[in-house]
Design a protein around this motif. Sequence first.
Motif, PDB file in Angstrom:
ATOM      1  N   ARG B 116      43.862   8.195  -2.929  1.00  0.00           N
ATOM      2  CA  ARG B 116      45.026   7.814  -2.130  1.00  0.00           C
ATOM      3  C   ARG B 116      45.303   6.323  -2.235  1.00  0.00           C
ATOM      4  O   ARG B 116      46.434   5.912  -2.276  1.00  0.00           O
ATOM      5  N   GLU B 117      44.247   5.537  -2.310  1.00  0.00           N
ATOM      6  CA  GLU B 117      44.475   4.102  -2.415  1.00  0.00           C
ATOM      7  C   GLU B 117      44.895   3.747  -3.838  1.00  0.00           C
ATOM      8  O   GLU B 117      44.251   4.152  -4.793  1.00  0.00           O
ATOM      9  N   ALA B 118      45.992   3.018  -3.955  1.00  0.00           N
ATOM     10  CA  ALA B 118      46.500   2.684  -5.288  1.00  0.00           C
ATOM     11  C   ALA B 118      45.492   1.824  -6.026  1.00  0.00           C
ATOM     12  O   ALA B 118      44.729   1.083  -5.416  1.00  0.00           O
ATOM     13  N   ALA B 119      45.506   1.931  -7.344  1.00  0.00           N
ATOM     14  CA  ALA B 119      44.602   1.127  -8.166  1.00  0.00           C
ATOM     15  C   ALA B 119      44.955  -0.343  -8.037  1.00  0.00           C
ATOM     16  O   ALA B 119      46.096  -0.695  -7.753  1.00  0.00           O
ATOM     17  N   LEU B 120      43.962  -1.174  -8.245  1.00  0.00           N
ATOM     18  CA  LEU B 120      44.195  -2.623  -8.270  1.00  0.00           C
ATOM     19  C   LEU B 120      44.710  -2.983  -9.655  1.00  0.00           C
ATOM     20  O   LEU B 120      44.042  -2.713 -10.649  1.00  0.00           O
ATOM     21  N   VAL B 121      45.903  -3.520  -9.725  1.00  0.00           N
ATOM     22  CA  VAL B 121      46.496  -3.866 -11.016  1.00  0.00           C
ATOM     23  C   VAL B 121      46.470  -5.380 -11.192  1.00  0.00           C
ATOM     24  O   VAL B 121      46.954  -6.108 -10.346  1.00  0.00           O
ATOM     25  N   ILE B 122      45.844  -5.817 -12.271  1.00  0.00           N
ATOM     26  CA  ILE B 122      45.730  -7.239 -12.555  1.00  0.00           C
ATOM     27  C   ILE B 122      46.478  -7.539 -13.844  1.00  0.00           C
ATOM     28  O   ILE B 122      46.269  -6.850 -14.845  1.00  0.00           O
ATOM     29  N   GLU B 123      47.361  -8.515 -13.798  1.00  0.00           N
ATOM     30  CA  GLU B 123      48.011  -8.917 -15.039  1.00  0.00           C
ATOM     31  C   GLU B 123      47.220 -10.049 -15.663  1.00  0.00           C
ATOM     32  O   GLU B 123      47.005 -11.071 -15.035  1.00  0.00           O
ATOM     33  N   LYS B 135      37.296  -2.649  -5.125  1.00  0.00           N
ATOM     34  CA  LYS B 135      36.409  -1.888  -4.245  1.00  0.00           C
ATOM     35  C   LYS B 135      37.053  -0.568  -3.856  1.00  0.00           C
ATOM     36  O   LYS B 135      38.212  -0.532  -3.465  1.00  0.00           O
ATOM     37  N   ASP B 136      36.297   0.502  -3.958  1.00  0.00           N
ATOM     38  CA  ASP B 136      36.742   1.845  -3.572  1.00  0.00           C
ATOM     39  C   ASP B 136      38.010   2.300  -4.284  1.00  0.00           C
ATOM     40  O   ASP B 136      38.756   3.110  -3.760  1.00  0.00           O
ATOM     41  N   ARG B 137      38.290   1.761  -5.437  1.00  0.00           N
ATOM     42  CA  ARG B 137      39.466   2.218  -6.168  1.00  0.00           C
ATOM     43  C   ARG B 137      39.363   1.900  -7.646  1.00  0.00           C
ATOM     44  O   ARG B 137      38.392   1.322  -8.094  1.00  0.00           O
ATOM     45  N   ASP B 138      40.412   2.295  -8.375  1.00  0.00           N
ATOM     46  CA  ASP B 138      40.442   2.054  -9.810  1.00  0.00           C
ATOM     47  C   ASP B 138      40.941   0.636 -10.088  1.00  0.00           C
ATOM     48  O   ASP B 138      41.592   0.030  -9.244  1.00  0.00           O
TER      49      ASP B 138
END
Lengths: 271, 227
Positions: B116-123, B135-138
């Motif tokens: 449910r928690e959106a992935a952390l997106v890093i540019e 943490k706790d996500r993609d």
Amino acid sequence: MAIVVTVTSGKGGVGKTTSSAAIAAGLAQAGHRTVVIDFDVGLRNLDLVMGVERRVVFDFVSVISGEASLNQALIQDKRLERLSILAASQTKDKDALTEDGVGQVIEQLSDMGFEYIVCDSPAGIERGATMALYFADHAVIVTNPEVSSVRDSDRILGILQSKSKHAEEGGRVNEHLLITRYDPVRVDQGEMLSKEDVCDILAVKLIGVIPESKAVLKASNTGFPVILDAESDAGMAYSDAVARFLGEDRPLRFVTPKKQGLLSRILGGGD
Amino acid sequence: MMPAPQIRLTRYSVMTLEWPKDSEPLEHWLRGQREIAPSLMQEIAIILRPSVDHKSEDIRHAVDTLGRLGVGLIGLTGDSCHRATATTLGLAWLSSNTSSVESDVGPSQIPADSAREAALVIEGPVRSGVQIYAKDRDLVVIGQVSEGAEIMADGHVHVYGRLRGRVAAGVGGQTGAEIFCVMFEPELVSIGGTYCGDEQIPSNLWSARVRVRLDTNAQTLTFTSMG
């Protein structure tokens, strides 16, 4: 507001001070009022490279600590009327640099009508270097074509985009890559990283490749910014780099091995 | 026009105070500390961890006691049965993945929450010396990851660029986590605590589009080409 250009690298001895002097002189030659500041408090060198070591009375730290006014500390270059130098202190250490103090000096220089403030960063990632890059609008990353220099440059780029004022405010610092001490012959022999390898690892826009040149050492020792030596290959390469920094489109020179004449090949001379 | 809101993922270290069943010795000790350094405890943010068998009244008592001592309490953590108490007392609830009872999701799976928690997106580029932990996500990285950088996630890790740094998926022990990368040249790869260096990566997969999974039986990483 003046544009702050920080010349940095992470690693020492790659040519930051030579490049700072050259870029500042190049900007002044192009008609911009420019000041170059030495951030290497305790190990000052820029005054030597600029040939003003005997004219330093007050310095950057004395301005920050309020012992002298900026006008007293600024040294006007005798060759270029639009260029001034603010030397570092040789007796203090880098803790003398405070964020407020540096910020005020940059603001005052801006009010005095300088268009470009070139900050010559010390090596390392400690206080002197972080102070030099904190206020940067543009950063010129100086790299030698060898792996340890490239990795340190990568590290300093990470710091630039996380600890600078622009980064803290959610923006970005403009990055420019300057490769120095480039030897096309050794690149061809596979002994040195090519400019393509360096650009590939760092993913930063290239503004210039400065060839390894005897003119650089000679210029440093005589206190004469190498860019003013229009006859030398390094001087011409720096001129090109400054022009590209200012938005001009110029092809790269001195990046392929020079063709040696038959005579010099036989006699083993030439370089 | 309103400027874009500045919301960033930030990690803080906060002290957690374990509240024992018999709290009198602790309260005594805290009172002593206050006399030595009166302002110290007010300047430190503290999270309270009651034990599982504390009742709601016990926690209220603990919060009141800490309030009288001037402790800067910011929230509760611990067993999820105390969550409602935190809400009643107006304190933040910090879910803790080290709690023994709360791990109703087995450690060998990606937590259900992460879906449910959106992935952390890093540019990118993610530079040398930079550490990123989702943490706790993609984690999704768009751009390159330099040598000397570390990217980690409790869930999967996706890299759309050249990966030259260290990569770890399933950091919290989620052995089902995977790594996907379009240009695979890592220094170190780890999934669910099992790791290997670059010499164990098949040479034909170097710089290739690669998927990495953990073979839980053999406790080895398997690398496959994504074509």
